[in-house]
Write an enzyme that holds these catalytic residues in place. Structure first.
Site, mmCIF file in Angstrom:
data_model
loop_
_atom_site.group_PDB
_atom_site.id
_atom_site.type_symbol
_atom_site.label_atom_id
_atom_site.label_comp_id
_atom_site.label_asym_id
_atom_site.label_seq_id
_atom_site.Cartn_x
_atom_site.Cartn_y
_atom_site.Cartn_z
ATOM 1 N N GLY A 101 0.852 -1.065 -0.245
ATOM 2 C CA GLY A 101 -0.124 0.037 -0.103
ATOM 3 C C GLY A 101 0.826 0.754 -0.227
ATOM 4 O O GLY A 101 0.015 2.389 0.187
ATOM 5 N N HIS A 108 8.585 6.388 5.093
ATOM 6 C CA HIS A 108 7.640 6.531 6.185
ATOM 7 C C HIS A 108 6.987 6.574 6.708
ATOM 8 O O HIS A 108 6.505 5.061 6.312
ATOM 9 C CB HIS A 108 7.063 8.062 5.725
ATOM 10 C CG HIS A 108 6.221 7.428 4.545
ATOM 11 N ND1 HIS A 108 5.992 7.330 3.018
ATOM 12 C CD2 HIS A 108 4.868 7.133 4.126
ATOM 13 C CE1 HIS A 108 5.347 6.322 2.905
ATOM 14 N NE2 HIS A 108 4.477 6.473 3.630
HETATM 15 P P1 AMP Z 1 1.516 6.020 1.729
HETATM 16 O O1 AMP Z 1 0.606 5.292 1.447
HETATM 17 O O2 AMP Z 1 1.854 5.368 3.066
HETATM 18 O O3 AMP Z 1 2.631 5.519 1.173
HETATM 19 O O4 AMP Z 1 1.333 7.560 2.262
HETATM 20 C C1 AMP Z 1 1.255 7.869 1.810
HETATM 21 C C2 AMP Z 1 0.591 9.504 2.673
HETATM 22 O O5 AMP Z 1 1.326 11.005 2.169
HETATM 23 C C3 AMP Z 1 -0.389 9.140 2.681
HETATM 24 O O6 AMP Z 1 -1.139 8.710 3.467
HETATM 25 C C4 AMP Z 1 -0.783 10.533 1.830
HETATM 26 O O7 AMP Z 1 -1.866 11.777 2.627
HETATM 27 C C5 AMP Z 1 0.432 11.744 2.620
HETATM 28 N N1 AMP Z 1 0.704 12.640 1.249
HETATM 29 C C6 AMP Z 1 0.894 13.068 0.388
HETATM 30 N N2 AMP Z 1 1.193 14.301 -0.051
HETATM 31 C C7 AMP Z 1 1.633 14.383 1.505
HETATM 32 C C8 AMP Z 1 2.005 16.239 0.860
HETATM 33 N N3 AMP Z 1 2.043 17.137 0.223
HETATM 34 N N4 AMP Z 1 1.977 16.926 2.354
HETATM 35 C C9 AMP Z 1 1.805 15.220 3.544
HETATM 36 N N5 AMP Z 1 0.986 14.625 3.208
HETATM 37 C C10 AMP Z 1 0.806 14.476 1.897
#
Ligand code: AMP
Ligand code: ZN
Length: 121
Positions: A101, A108
């Site tokens: 996912g 992160h």
């Molecule tokens: P993942 O699916 O673990 O890769 O999650 C990526 C996360 O990054 C998601 O929960 C998004 O809402 C978050 N995200 C994407 N772009 C940004 C942004 N510019 N600032 C803060 N969060 C972000």
């Protein structure tokens, strides 16, 4: 200074201040900021400043860095409004790869908490 940086990576741009974010924490190796689409009343992410694409890319050279990240997580969780263990608490999630996912390919750790119900999870 020797931090690898991917010019096409959205989280590298956030760390560099090229894309705005709601910053929670910063030191020489780690950066934390609120998720733009929170699932829970408290939802932020902690990232290494170095562009490590995922947990599938970590090695023994990252042991100290990831140890620091995991020790930082509960401290920031409390500062951001998660309630104390055991009634409160928080969830730590790291999505890895397509089947895990993962959408943003810069390692992160999501930290989520606060009173339920949550939007997801
Ligand atoms: P993942 O699916 O673990 O890769 O999650 C990526 C996360 O990054 C998601 O929960 C998004 O809402 C978050 N995200 C994407 N772009 C940004 C942004 N510019 N600032 C803060 N969060 C972000
Ligand atoms: Zn990156």
């Amino acid at each position: 200074m020797n931090t690898p940086h991917d010019p096409n990576c959205i989280f590298c741009k956030i760390i560099a201040g090229q894309i705005p974010s709601k910053k929670v924490y910063e030191d020489d190796e780690l950066f934390a900021f609120h998720d733009i689409a929170p699932w829970a009343p408290v939802h932020f992410m902690i990232v290494p400043k170095a562009h490590i694409p995922s947990m599938a890319h970590v090695g023994t050279e990252h042991e100290a860095l990831l140890g620091r990240l995991m020790v930082l997580a509960p401290k920031l969780a409390m500062e951001q409004g998660c309630r104390p263990y055991p009634e409160g608490g928080f969830r730590i999630v790291t999505n890895t790869g397509a089947e895990g996912g993962q959408e943003v390919h810069h390692l992160h750790v999501h930290v989520m908490g606060g009173p339920r119900p949550w939007l997801r999870g």
